[in-house]
Design an enzyme around this catalytic site. Structure first.
Site, PDB file in Angstrom:
ATOM      1  CG  ASP A   6       6.174   3.602   0.592  1.00  0.00           C
ATOM      2  OD1 ASP A   6       6.482   4.344   1.552  1.00  0.00           O
ATOM      3  OD2 ASP A   6       4.995   3.394   0.251  1.00  0.00           O
ATOM      4  CE1 TYR A  41      -3.711   2.487   0.669  1.00  0.00           C
ATOM      5  CE2 TYR A  41      -2.360   3.269   2.497  1.00  0.00           C
ATOM      6  CZ  TYR A  41      -3.443   3.428   1.652  1.00  0.00           C
ATOM      7  OH  TYR A  41      -4.260   4.524   1.781  1.00  0.00           O
ATOM      8  CE  LYS A  45       2.834   4.581   8.534  1.00  0.00           C
ATOM      9  NZ  LYS A  45       1.486   4.919   9.003  1.00  0.00           N
TER      10      LYS A  45
END
Length: 433
Positions: free
Chosen positions: A241, A146, A269
């Protein structure tokens, strides 16, 4: 004693009147595990408290950012100090370069980095940049990975898409995804075939170096190295990623852990210390194509927000200063936790596969190894749901989906670990029954 739920249930019903599903992100609705989701009102260290005053040892860490734990004093103080000077200016602040310099120090391939407000923005911007740099159209991603909810990336995505059983997303025309090639993760042959079929047409390969959005799934030995070799040979870019893995698996992320040098890296994050943030970076030759220097347009009103920069800088400085203490401790405690719960499952006769890299982990309710989306999807989600509810009732808050990674923080203690293993042992007895 049964967990109290009245206040949270009331808040959920109220939220449902004004917010779709009562949530701002789908997995929070608990549709995959059942029951009424707790409404959290406070966090400190390794623990959270809900509106009914239930206390939880938690393993979400806000889905990864809170590597120092909830309300880490240095992060809270940095946010307060920044807020007193102003929350947003729509102009540059010194904090942006401060944070950028620390990030660049951790990722050798980066010479420049651009801040955005989310991981989704980071990945979509990095792909746009890769297409501009290579002058190619096709993008390779992997099933179960994702990379945010940009239209072209919602193809065989994991995370909430997998949790809800949605193959893609309504509202995304097929034309928007015609240049996205979704391949099985950990399968080098499939990548070789794609590059043979679309020779010199693939702009980039984007991959979670350690997948966290079909549960934690590590790369097979040599897999990332193969991706690096294939992309270099064809002139395509490799995008790691590291929104989830950056600064979590090591100070330099998964690329430090596995010795891989990508062309572009996306982050999020942890670099915001729990506040909304994203970033993408790479060599100056590529990054200078971004406006205002180049023709690749990308902008954001709140990009480089001073509060997020302050929280991220405080977090990264703490990690950098204490890296020789924090990362080995995270490794040790995570190993104890994951192996302890797996042993409890084995003793109860519950089929379980445990995957872990550093302080990222998942217990799959599956008897066979989980190495890709196909094997992950064979997990017994009903057993996981019973396990999740039992652990929640026992004061342990896990990700409310079989297909989400869990996280340990530097605030967790050995006592937390042993309490969690003990709770799991009790719950497994009911799951097995």
């Amino acid at each position: 004693m049964a967990r109290k739920t009245e206040a949270s249930h009331r808040l959920q019903k109220r939220a449902e009147q004004v917010i779709p599903g009562g949530v701002s992100s789908p997995v929070r609705a608990f549709r995959a595990v059942g029951g009424s989701p707790p409404f959290i009102v406070r966090g400190e260290g390794s623990r959270m408290w809900d509106a009914d005053s239930n206390e939880y040892i938690e393993y979400l860490g806000s889905w990864g950012p809170l590597i120092l734990g909830h309300a880490a004093p240095e992060v809270v103080e940095a946010i307060i100090a920044a807020a007193r000077k102003g929350t947003s200016f729509g102009a540059s602040t010194p904090a942006e370069a401060d944070l950028a310099e620390v990030i660049l120090s951790a990722f050798p391939h980066m010479q420049k980095v651009r801040f955005v407000s989310s991981g989704t923005e980071a990945t979509m911007s990095a792909i746009r940049l890769a297409r501009a740099y290579t002058k190619r159209k096709y993008v390779v991603k992997f099933e179960g990975c994702y990379h945010g909810h940009a239209d072209a990336l919602l193809v065989k995505a994991g995370s909430g898409v997998a949790t809800l059983g949605i193959p893609g997303s309504a509202g995304v025309p097929e034309e928007f995804t015609q240049f996205t090639l979704a391949l099985p993760f950990n399968n080098v042959h499939a990548v070789e075939q794609a590059f043979a079929k679309f020779k010199h047409q693939i702009a980039c390969v984007i991959v979670e170096p350690v997948v966290g959005n079909m549960g934690c799934v590590p790369p097979a030995t040599g897999y990332l190295k193969a991706l690096r070799e294939i992309t270099q040979r064809d002139g395509a870019l490799l995008i790691l990623d590291e929104v989830m893995t950056g600064f979590r698996l090591a100070f330099g992320g998964a690329q430090e852990l596995y010795g891989i040098r990508p062309d572009l890296t996306t982050l999020g994050k942890i670099i915001g210390g729990g506040l909304p943030v994203g970033a993408y970076g790479g060599p100056a030759e590529i990054m200078d194509l971004v406006a205002p220097l180049g023709a690749v347009y990308q902008a954001g009103t709140l990009s480089g927000n001073p509060l997020a920069m302050a929280a991220g800088l405080a977090t990264l400085c703490a990690l950098k200063e204490q890296r020789d203490e924090i990362y080995p401790r995270l490794e040790s405690l995570s190993a104890d936790l994951v192996l302890g719960v797996a042993a409890a499952a084995k003793d109860a006769g519950v089929p379980l596969t445990a995957n872990r890299v550093g302080s990222m982990f998942t217990w799959f309710f599956a008897p066979a190894p989980v190495t890709d989306w196909d094997s992950a999807s064979k997990s017994n989600t009903e057993s996981f749901a019973r396990f999740f509810r039992g652990m929640l009732d026992g004061g342990i808050y896990l990700p409310p989906s079989q297909f989400e990674a869990a996280f340990l923080s530097a605030a967790h203690t050995e006592e937390d670990i042993q309490q969690t293993i003990a709770a799991a042992r009790e719950v497994f007895a009911t799951v097995a029954a």
